[in-house]
Design a protein around this motif. Structure first.
Motif, PDB file in Angstrom:
ATOM      1  N   HIS A  16      -5.047  30.839  40.439  1.00 15.67           N
ATOM      2  CA  HIS A  16      -4.157  31.882  40.974  1.00 15.67           C
ATOM      3  C   HIS A  16      -2.873  31.263  41.527  1.00 15.67           C
ATOM      4  O   HIS A  16      -1.775  31.771  41.276  1.00 15.67           O
ATOM      5  N   LEU A  17      -3.010  30.197  42.291  1.00 19.36           N
ATOM      6  CA  LEU A  17      -1.822  29.560  42.868  1.00 19.36           C
ATOM      7  C   LEU A  17      -0.879  29.034  41.790  1.00 19.36           C
ATOM      8  O   LEU A  17       0.345  29.136  41.910  1.00 19.36           O
ATOM      9  N   VAL A  18      -1.446  28.500  40.731  1.00 18.83           N
ATOM     10  CA  VAL A  18      -0.625  27.950  39.655  1.00 18.83           C
ATOM     11  C   VAL A  18      -0.002  29.059  38.812  1.00 18.83           C
ATOM     12  O   VAL A  18       1.199  29.038  38.533  1.00 18.83           O
ATOM     13  N   THR A  19      -0.798  30.048  38.405  1.00 25.33           N
ATOM     14  CA  THR A  19      -0.293  31.065  37.476  1.00 25.33           C
ATOM     15  C   THR A  19       0.497  32.169  38.156  1.00 25.33           C
ATOM     16  O   THR A  19       1.417  32.724  37.553  1.00 25.33           O
ATOM     17  N   ARG A  20       0.175  32.516  39.382  1.00 23.85           N
ATOM     18  CA  ARG A  20       0.844  33.632  40.053  1.00 23.85           C
ATOM     19  C   ARG A  20       1.913  33.208  41.050  1.00 23.85           C
ATOM     20  O   ARG A  20       2.851  33.937  41.306  1.00 23.85           O
ATOM     21  N   HIS A  21       1.749  32.023  41.634  1.00 26.71           N
ATOM     22  CA  HIS A  21       2.673  31.598  42.689  1.00 26.71           C
ATOM     23  C   HIS A  21       3.470  30.350  42.328  1.00 26.71           C
ATOM     24  O   HIS A  21       4.248  29.864  43.148  1.00 26.71           O
ATOM     25  N   GLY A  22       3.270  29.845  41.136  1.00 24.34           N
ATOM     26  CA  GLY A  22       4.065  28.725  40.666  1.00 24.34           C
ATOM     27  C   GLY A  22       3.822  27.402  41.375  1.00 24.34           C
ATOM     28  O   GLY A  22       4.666  26.508  41.327  1.00 24.34           O
ATOM     29  N   GLY A  46       0.467  23.386  33.687  1.00 19.23           N
ATOM     30  CA  GLY A  46       1.720  22.845  34.215  1.00 19.23           C
ATOM     31  C   GLY A  46       1.655  22.285  35.621  1.00 19.23           C
ATOM     32  O   GLY A  46       2.687  21.959  36.201  1.00 19.23           O
ATOM     33  N   ALA A  47       0.468  22.159  36.179  1.00 19.47           N
ATOM     34  CA  ALA A  47       0.345  21.656  37.551  1.00 19.47           C
ATOM     35  C   ALA A  47      -0.059  20.186  37.556  1.00 19.47           C
ATOM     36  O   ALA A  47      -0.781  19.728  36.680  1.00 19.47           O
ATOM     37  N   GLY A  48       0.405  19.480  38.562  1.00 14.46           N
ATOM     38  CA  GLY A  48      -0.083  18.136  38.823  1.00 14.46           C
ATOM     39  C   GLY A  48      -1.299  18.265  39.720  1.00 14.46           C
ATOM     40  O   GLY A  48      -1.252  18.966  40.735  1.00 14.46           O
ATOM     41  N   VAL A  49      -2.384  17.639  39.358  1.00 14.53           N
ATOM     42  CA  VAL A  49      -3.643  17.816  40.080  1.00 14.53           C
ATOM     43  C   VAL A  49      -4.195  16.469  40.518  1.00 14.53           C
ATOM     44  O   VAL A  49      -4.279  15.533  39.720  1.00 14.53           O
ATOM     45  N   THR A  50      -4.563  16.418  41.783  1.00 18.12           N
ATOM     46  CA  THR A  50      -5.275  15.263  42.313  1.00 18.12           C
ATOM     47  C   THR A  50      -6.620  15.767  42.800  1.00 18.12           C
ATOM     48  O   THR A  50      -6.691  16.785  43.503  1.00 18.12           O
TER      49      THR A  50
END
Length: 190
Positions: A16-22, A46-50
């Motif tokens: 949700h944070l990645v797709t809706r809030h960028g 498209g997110a950088g994930v740790t």
């Protein structure tokens, strides 16, 4: 930062944070670490994930994790979705039940609150439960832990800090906490 970030709820929140809030940088925290599937999925979005293995109830370990967050990707938001369910009717609740449930929920939330007071957070979100208000048969430690989360969010807001507590009911998902309940526990919830 999403605690419980590799669980069913944490995964939903991350998506949700990645797709809706960028959101473009996520730190997914889990007791066990791992998480290659969700990390790959979020990276493809498209997110950088740790992914970090850390018991949020362990203050020293959590402090070290937070100190390790670099200025290139500063901590701006905390979502505390970590939690443990330990089913027992009140008469059968033991100190072990309380410790297991409250360590993840309460200790983790308190540590996150205290260890981020010097950070310019824009969000501090606690995943609570309707059990804190309505009670839940067989889940008194869980209900108490969630009541604490509600109170912590109110305390933060009164201090001028971001703080939200979202009270949910049981999620009908086989990979969530309710998915691990046996038939007796499910009947109590119903």
């Amino acid at each position: 930062m999403i605690t419980g970030g590799l669980g069913a709820l944490g995964g939903h929140v991350a998506r949700h944070l990645v797709t809706r809030h960028g959101v473009r940088h996520l730190l997914l925290v889990s007791r066990s670490g791992g998480g290659s599937e969700i990390a790959a999925e979020l990276t493809a979005l498209g997110a950088g994930v740790t992914v970090a293995g850390c018991e949020v109830g362990d203050r020293a370990a959590l402090a070290a994790l937070i100190r390790g967050i670099g200025p290139d990707r500063p901590l701006r938001g905390v979502v505390h979705a970590a939690g443990v369910v330990r089913d027992a009717v009140l008469a059968n609740v033991t100190p072990g039940h309380l410790d297991r449930v409250l360590r993840a929920k309460v200790d983790g939330a308190r540590h996150l609150h205290e260890l981020t007071l010097d950070r310019p957070l824009t969000a501090f979100v606690l995943f609570s439960s309707a059990a804190a208000v309505l009670g839940a048969a067989g889940q008194s430690p869980y209900a108490a832990g969630n009541a604490y989360l509600d109170a912590l969010a109110a305390h933060r807001r009164a201090a001028g800090l971001p703080g939200h507590s979202l009270a949910w009911g049981a999620w009908d998902a086989p990979d969530g906490m309710a998915g691990r309940l046996d038939d007796t526990a499910r009947a109590r919830l119903a």
